[in-house]
Design a protein around this motif. Sequence first.
Motif, PDB file in Angstrom:
ATOM      1  N   GLU A 190       0.821  -1.199   0.000  1.00 54.74           N
ATOM      2  CA  GLU A 190       0.000   0.000   0.000  1.00 54.74           C
ATOM      3  C   GLU A 190       0.866   1.265   0.000  1.00 54.74           C
ATOM      4  O   GLU A 190       0.556   2.251  -0.677  1.00 54.74           O
ATOM      5  N   ALA A 191       1.958   1.259   0.768  1.00 57.95           N
ATOM      6  CA  ALA A 191       2.838   2.420   0.812  1.00 57.95           C
ATOM      7  C   ALA A 191       3.505   2.663  -0.534  1.00 57.95           C
ATOM      8  O   ALA A 191       3.741   3.811  -0.934  1.00 57.95           O
ATOM      9  N   SER A 192       3.813   1.596  -1.244  1.00 62.52           N
ATOM     10  CA  SER A 192       4.373   1.728  -2.582  1.00 62.52           C
ATOM     11  C   SER A 192       3.341   2.293  -3.544  1.00 62.52           C
ATOM     12  O   SER A 192       3.629   3.193  -4.345  1.00 62.52           O
ATOM     13  N   GLU A 193       2.105   1.771  -3.468  1.00 59.62           N
ATOM     14  CA  GLU A 193       1.042   2.209  -4.372  1.00 59.62           C
ATOM     15  C   GLU A 193       0.620   3.656  -4.135  1.00 59.62           C
ATOM     16  O   GLU A 193       0.332   4.395  -5.076  1.00 59.62           O
ATOM     17  N   GLU A 194       0.588   4.077  -2.868  1.00 52.81           N
ATOM     18  CA  GLU A 194       0.026   5.377  -2.524  1.00 52.81           C
ATOM     19  C   GLU A 194       1.056   6.475  -2.313  1.00 52.81           C
ATOM     20  O   GLU A 194       0.745   7.651  -2.501  1.00 52.81           O
ATOM     21  N   ALA A 195       2.272   6.116  -1.918  1.00 48.07           N
ATOM     22  CA  ALA A 195       3.236   7.144  -1.527  1.00 48.07           C
ATOM     23  C   ALA A 195       4.620   6.943  -2.120  1.00 48.07           C
ATOM     24  O   ALA A 195       5.561   7.624  -1.719  1.00 48.07           O
ATOM     25  N   GLY A 196       4.771   6.017  -3.066  1.00 48.37           N
ATOM     26  CA  GLY A 196       6.053   5.821  -3.731  1.00 48.37           C
ATOM     27  C   GLY A 196       7.159   5.336  -2.837  1.00 48.37           C
ATOM     28  O   GLY A 196       8.326   5.691  -3.025  1.00 48.37           O
ATOM     29  N   VAL A 197       6.825   4.497  -1.852  1.00 47.86           N
ATOM     30  CA  VAL A 197       7.835   3.976  -0.926  1.00 47.86           C
ATOM     31  C   VAL A 197       8.414   2.679  -1.486  1.00 47.86           C
ATOM     32  O   VAL A 197       7.693   1.684  -1.601  1.00 47.86           O
ATOM     33  N   PRO A 198       9.704   2.642  -1.835  1.00 48.39           N
ATOM     34  CA  PRO A 198      10.303   1.380  -2.303  1.00 48.39           C
ATOM     35  C   PRO A 198      10.364   0.376  -1.148  1.00 48.39           C
ATOM     36  O   PRO A 198      10.814   0.718  -0.052  1.00 48.39           O
ATOM     37  N   SER A 199       9.939  -0.842  -1.380  1.00 48.42           N
ATOM     38  CA  SER A 199       9.899  -1.839  -0.305  1.00 48.42           C
ATOM     39  C   SER A 199      11.283  -2.138   0.258  1.00 48.42           C
ATOM     40  O   SER A 199      11.418  -2.514   1.426  1.00 48.42           O
ATOM     41  N   THR A 200      12.325  -1.975  -0.583  1.00 51.46           N
ATOM     42  CA  THR A 200      13.686  -2.255  -0.117  1.00 51.46           C
ATOM     43  C   THR A 200      14.294  -1.102   0.665  1.00 51.46           C
ATOM     44  O   THR A 200      15.383  -1.235   1.222  1.00 51.46           O
ATOM     45  N   ALA A 201      13.588   0.035   0.731  1.00 56.29           N
ATOM     46  CA  ALA A 201      14.148   1.229   1.359  1.00 56.29           C
ATOM     47  C   ALA A 201      13.823   1.326   2.846  1.00 56.29           C
ATOM     48  O   ALA A 201      14.300   2.234   3.526  1.00 56.29           O
TER      49      ALA A 201
ATOM     50  N   PRO B  41      -4.609   8.002  -6.885  1.00 55.50           N
ATOM     51  CA  PRO B  41      -5.615   9.034  -6.636  1.00 55.50           C
ATOM     52  C   PRO B  41      -6.040   9.184  -5.187  1.00 55.50           C
ATOM     53  O   PRO B  41      -6.815  10.096  -4.876  1.00 55.50           O
ATOM     54  N   GLU B  42      -5.587   8.298  -4.270  1.00 56.44           N
ATOM     55  CA  GLU B  42      -6.025   8.397  -2.881  1.00 56.44           C
ATOM     56  C   GLU B  42      -5.244   9.438  -2.085  1.00 56.44           C
ATOM     57  O   GLU B  42      -5.574   9.699  -0.928  1.00 56.44           O
ATOM     58  N   SER B  43      -4.203  10.019  -2.668  1.00 53.60           N
ATOM     59  CA  SER B  43      -3.361  10.967  -1.944  1.00 53.60           C
ATOM     60  C   SER B  43      -3.435  12.354  -2.574  1.00 53.60           C
ATOM     61  O   SER B  43      -3.295  12.498  -3.793  1.00 53.60           O
ATOM     62  N   LEU B  44      -3.635  13.365  -1.732  1.00 57.04           N
ATOM     63  CA  LEU B  44      -3.490  14.740  -2.181  1.00 57.04           C
ATOM     64  C   LEU B  44      -2.021  15.160  -2.120  1.00 57.04           C
ATOM     65  O   LEU B  44      -1.551  15.941  -2.938  1.00 57.04           O
ATOM     66  N   ALA B  45      -1.340  14.634  -1.107  1.00 55.75           N
ATOM     67  CA  ALA B  45       0.068  14.963  -0.919  1.00 55.75           C
ATOM     68  C   ALA B  45       0.679  13.935   0.019  1.00 55.75           C
ATOM     69  O   ALA B  45      -0.032  13.257   0.772  1.00 55.75           O
ATOM     70  N   VAL B  46       1.992  13.795  -0.063  1.00 54.26           N
ATOM     71  CA  VAL B  46       2.743  13.047   0.947  1.00 54.26           C
ATOM     72  C   VAL B  46       3.845  13.970   1.440  1.00 54.26           C
ATOM     73  O   VAL B  46       4.409  14.750   0.676  1.00 54.26           O
ATOM     74  N   GLU B  47       4.140  13.864   2.732  1.00 56.55           N
ATOM     75  CA  GLU B  47       5.031  14.857   3.333  1.00 56.55           C
ATOM     76  C   GLU B  47       5.799  14.255   4.505  1.00 56.55           C
ATOM     77  O   GLU B  47       5.215  13.569   5.348  1.00 56.55           O
ATOM     78  N   TRP B  48       7.105  14.526   4.566  1.00 51.07           N
ATOM     79  CA  TRP B  48       7.888  14.149   5.729  1.00 51.07           C
ATOM     80  C   TRP B  48       7.617  15.162   6.838  1.00 51.07           C
ATOM     81  O   TRP B  48       7.710  16.373   6.620  1.00 51.07           O
ATOM     82  N   THR B  49       7.267  14.664   8.009  1.00 45.94           N
ATOM     83  CA  THR B  49       6.857  15.523   9.115  1.00 45.94           C
ATOM     84  C   THR B  49       7.616  15.124  10.375  1.00 45.94           C
ATOM     85  O   THR B  49       7.667  13.940  10.723  1.00 45.94           O
ATOM     86  N   SER B  50       8.198  16.085  11.058  1.00 44.29           N
ATOM     87  CA  SER B  50       8.941  15.772  12.282  1.00 44.29           C
ATOM     88  C   SER B  50       7.996  15.212  13.338  1.00 44.29           C
ATOM     89  O   SER B  50       6.788  15.471  13.328  1.00 44.29           O
ATOM     90  N   ILE B  51       8.545  14.446  14.268  1.00 47.94           N
ATOM     91  CA  ILE B  51       7.756  13.853  15.343  1.00 47.94           C
ATOM     92  C   ILE B  51       6.977  14.931  16.094  1.00 47.94           C
ATOM     93  O   ILE B  51       5.806  14.757  16.447  1.00 47.94           O
ATOM     94  N   GLU B  52       7.604  16.065  16.321  1.00 50.72           N
ATOM     95  CA  GLU B  52       6.973  17.140  17.091  1.00 50.72           C
ATOM     96  C   GLU B  52       5.824  17.805  16.345  1.00 50.72           C
ATOM     97  O   GLU B  52       4.933  18.403  16.963  1.00 50.72           O
ATOM     98  N   GLN B  53       5.819  17.697  15.009  1.00 49.55           N
ATOM     99  CA  GLN B  53       4.819  18.389  14.203  1.00 49.55           C
ATOM    100  C   GLN B  53       3.651  17.504  13.786  1.00 49.55           C
ATOM    101  O   GLN B  53       2.652  18.016  13.272  1.00 49.55           O
ATOM    102  N   VAL B  54       3.746  16.193  14.002  1.00 47.37           N
ATOM    103  CA  VAL B  54       2.721  15.283  13.487  1.00 47.37           C
ATOM    104  C   VAL B  54       1.329  15.667  13.971  1.00 47.37           C
ATOM    105  O   VAL B  54       0.385  15.794  13.173  1.00 47.37           O
ATOM    106  N   ASP B  55       1.153  15.848  15.277  1.00 43.61           N
ATOM    107  CA  ASP B  55      -0.198  16.096  15.786  1.00 43.61           C
ATOM    108  C   ASP B  55      -0.661  17.527  15.592  1.00 43.61           C
ATOM    109  O   ASP B  55      -1.737  17.908  16.077  1.00 43.61           O
ATOM    110  N   GLN B  56       0.093  18.332  14.848  1.00 48.12           N
ATOM    111  CA  GLN B  56      -0.381  19.646  14.462  1.00 48.12           C
ATOM    112  C   GLN B  56      -1.182  19.600  13.161  1.00 48.12           C
ATOM    113  O   GLN B  56      -1.772  20.606  12.745  1.00 48.12           O
ATOM    114  N   HIS B  57      -1.178  18.421  12.517  1.00 46.89           N
ATOM    115  CA  HIS B  57      -2.028  18.197  11.360  1.00 46.89           C
ATOM    116  C   HIS B  57      -3.400  17.713  11.832  1.00 46.89           C
ATOM    117  O   HIS B  57      -3.517  17.113  12.899  1.00 46.89           O
ATOM    118  N   PRO B  58      -4.449  17.929  11.029  1.00 47.84           N
ATOM    119  CA  PRO B  58      -5.731  17.271  11.317  1.00 47.84           C
ATOM    120  C   PRO B  58      -5.594  15.791  10.976  1.00 47.84           C
ATOM    121  O   PRO B  58      -5.506  15.416   9.798  1.00 47.84           O
TER     122      PRO B  58
END
Length: 299
Positions: free
Chosen positions: A86-97, A131-148
Amino acid sequence: MTIEPARPGEPPRFDGPRDPGDAWVVADTGERYWGRFGAAGLMAFDAERGVLLQHRVGWSHHGGTWALPGGALHQGEPAIDGALREASEEAGVPSTAVRPRFTHVLDLGVWSYTTVVADVVEHFAGAVTDPESLAVEWTSIEQVDQHPLHPGFAAAWTSLRDLVHVHPVVVVDAANVVGSVPDGWWKDRSGATERLLTRVAGIAPAGVPAEALGLGATHWFPEFVVVVEGKARDVMDVDGVRTVRAAGEGDDTIATETAALVEDGRTVTVVTSDRGLRARAEEAGATVHGARWLLELLG
């Protein structure tokens, strides 16, 4: 419970045949959960960039919120495989990475969701790849819960955040473990040690139940370090296990290795039934279990 297919306009929006897992599970209380066979998501963690989050498209379940890339499992699909797919399909995450470090399972009886927390081992950017993603973004641990956040992810985030910096290591006193079983090891110490290394390597991919390590979450995939000494020093290396060859006394090497790992911030479990070594390892900050603990994991 009942099983409902996706309604018009609901995920997934892909061409081609629908997988049997792409359906809603409806609990007797009326709550709907996506994934006939459960669901899974990947939390890719990078020490410098933080966590890779997905901004969910408006037509998806809890659209407009931020969560982990993930979705419904296929029939018979292991949760880790499903999360990587799912991460590969939705967010371009290589499984080997990425390398899985632990899993956190929410089991509701009629449905379950597995969060796979994995360390980034090869740099990748992440990208919107379906199509299930509007965006993907690296977010620091401290900033995660500042998103909805998606409500399910928000409920799990506190536990995940507390564990994201935990890196378990199991250090094995090979001579002590081999010597705890009267199977003729004294006739061939090197061969007996090689068999132990092979068995440890065999469970490394499967991991260790969280309760066995005294940790939170559900399952962990610790690093295994096996210290060998004396006539067993000439054993061959085995993939999946780091072998440390003691130049002198094995106990001294284990104590030194343990202290260095604790100093590096690792959560260390030492396997030995030697009382003197137990005291030294505990003084360094490690948890100690006897040989039986490991033998029971090996099965």
